[in-house]
Design an enzyme around this catalytic site. Structure first.
Site, PDB file in Angstrom:
ATOM      1  N   ASP A  19       0.935  -1.348  -0.087  1.00  0.00           N
ATOM      2  CA  ASP A  19      -0.094   0.020   0.384  1.00  0.00           C
ATOM      3  C   ASP A  19       1.047   1.227   0.147  1.00  0.00           C
ATOM      4  OD1 ASP A  19      -2.010  -2.123   0.228  1.00  0.00           O
ATOM      5  OD2 ASP A  19      -2.804  -0.796   2.082  1.00  0.00           O
ATOM      6  N   ASP A  61      -4.788  -0.653  -1.665  1.00  0.00           N
ATOM      7  CA  ASP A  61      -5.714  -0.509  -1.165  1.00  0.00           C
ATOM      8  C   ASP A  61      -6.818   0.107  -2.431  1.00  0.00           C
ATOM      9  OD1 ASP A  61      -7.348  -1.023   0.771  1.00  0.00           O
ATOM     10  OD2 ASP A  61      -7.271   1.151   2.173  1.00  0.00           O
ATOM     11  N   HIS A  80     -10.427   7.605   1.104  1.00  0.00           N
ATOM     12  CA  HIS A  80      -9.148   7.231   0.483  1.00  0.00           C
ATOM     13  C   HIS A  80      -8.467   5.922  -0.996  1.00  0.00           C
ATOM     14  CE1 HIS A  80      -9.523   4.572   3.701  1.00  0.00           C
ATOM     15  NE2 HIS A  80      -9.006   3.616   3.327  1.00  0.00           N
ATOM     16  N   LYS A 105      -6.425  -4.862  -3.036  1.00  0.00           N
ATOM     17  CA  LYS A 105      -7.528  -6.010  -1.870  1.00  0.00           C
ATOM     18  C   LYS A 105      -8.562  -4.513  -1.272  1.00  0.00           C
ATOM     19  CE  LYS A 105      -4.339  -4.083   1.454  1.00  0.00           C
ATOM     20  NZ  LYS A 105      -5.680  -2.407   2.281  1.00  0.00           N
ATOM     21  N   CYS A 144      -1.989  -2.927   7.538  1.00  0.00           N
ATOM     22  CA  CYS A 144      -1.635  -3.776   6.539  1.00  0.00           C
ATOM     23  C   CYS A 144      -0.804  -4.518   7.065  1.00  0.00           C
ATOM     24  CB  CYS A 144      -1.489  -2.624   5.017  1.00  0.00           C
ATOM     25  SG  CYS A 144      -1.625  -4.015   3.414  1.00  0.00           S
TER      26      CYS A 144
HETATM   27  C1  VGL Z   1      -5.196   0.350   5.509  1.00  0.00           C
HETATM   28  C2  VGL Z   1      -5.704   1.980   7.276  1.00  0.00           C
HETATM   29  C3  VGL Z   1      -7.277   2.306   6.355  1.00  0.00           C
HETATM   30  C4  VGL Z   1      -4.067  -0.221   5.163  1.00  0.00           C
HETATM   31  C5  VGL Z   1      -6.258   0.083   5.043  1.00  0.00           C
HETATM   32  O1  VGL Z   1      -4.029  -0.759   4.718  1.00  0.00           O
HETATM   33  O2  VGL Z   1      -2.689  -0.404   6.143  1.00  0.00           O
HETATM   34  N1  VGL Z   1      -5.248   1.630   6.225  1.00  0.00           N
HETATM   35  N2  VGL Z   1      -7.238   1.610   4.507  1.00  0.00           N
HETATM   36 ZN    ZN Z   2      -8.186   1.736   2.628  1.00  0.00          ZN
END
Ligand code: VGL
Ligand code: ZN
Length: 198
Positions: A19, A61, A80, A105, A144
């Protein structure tokens, strides 16, 4: 502690970059403090792995526009990483080789997924490539990276967390540190560039 020499990388090892997307970098909609600092370090790991012909996997993400994790939908995060937007693109400075396997994902509206293994083909892709050891870096330490590491260990992979190439959201102060401690407790090993670059 747990130092590997560069020569210790071996067939069956893979680099997993999680990510490293614009929205998680300073200026992004879910900016991770100092998230941009992982990029040059990951570029060094990328060089080492590609020089040794070891595979690189990169997760992203990849949310639909009205994803359930967004505050606008009652979730906990600012919107996001909406699929196809600039915020969801990998950091421009990240030097992913053309052979990188990209895994998306959290792609369905009604479910979130912090682990790269959740409702993806990650496990089968790794198995197909005969991967047994994962070197995991990227964003975010406390979501993640943590959840991916948990699942990887559960699935029987050896996990090396690249502690110089991860950064935490730290919604609560200390979340990142606690995540690292949990990963160690679960059996992950921590290494840095010196550990693989010798
Ligand atoms: C994530 C916050 C929101 C991550 C994804 O992949 O770490 N963190 N969405
Ligand atoms: Zn996310």
């Amino acid at each position: 502690m747990n130092l590997l020499k560069r020569n210790d990388l071996q067939p069956g090892d893979a680099l997993l970059v999680t990510d490293v997307q614009n929205d998680f970098l300073p200026g992004g909609s879910l900016a991770v403090p100092r998230g941009d600092e992982v990029v040059p370090v990951l570029n060094r790991y990328l060089k080492i792995f590609t020089a040794r012909n070891l595979p690189v996997f990169a997760t992203r993400d990849w949310h639909p526009e009205h994803h359930c994790s967004f505050r606008t939908q009652g979730g906990i995060w600012p919107p996001h990483c909406v699929a196809g937007t600039r915020g969801a693109e990998f950091a421009a400075a990240l030097q992913l080789p053309p052979s990188t396997v990209i895994i998306s994902k959290a792609i369905t509206v009604e479910q979130d997924a912090y682990s790269s293994f959740l409702r993806t083909d990650m496990d089968s892709r790794l198995r197909a490539a005969n991967i047994s050891r994962l070197f995991i870096g990227g964003l975010t330490t406390d979501y993640c990276v943590l959840n991916t590491t948990r699942d990887a260990l559960q699935l029987g992979y050896q996990v090396f967390v690249l502690t110089d190439a991860i950064r935490a959201v730290d919604v609560r102060p200390g979340d990142g540190q606690r995540a690292v401690e949990e990963m160690i407790a679960l059996g992950a090993q921590c290494i840095t560039l010196q550990g693989v670059a010798g």
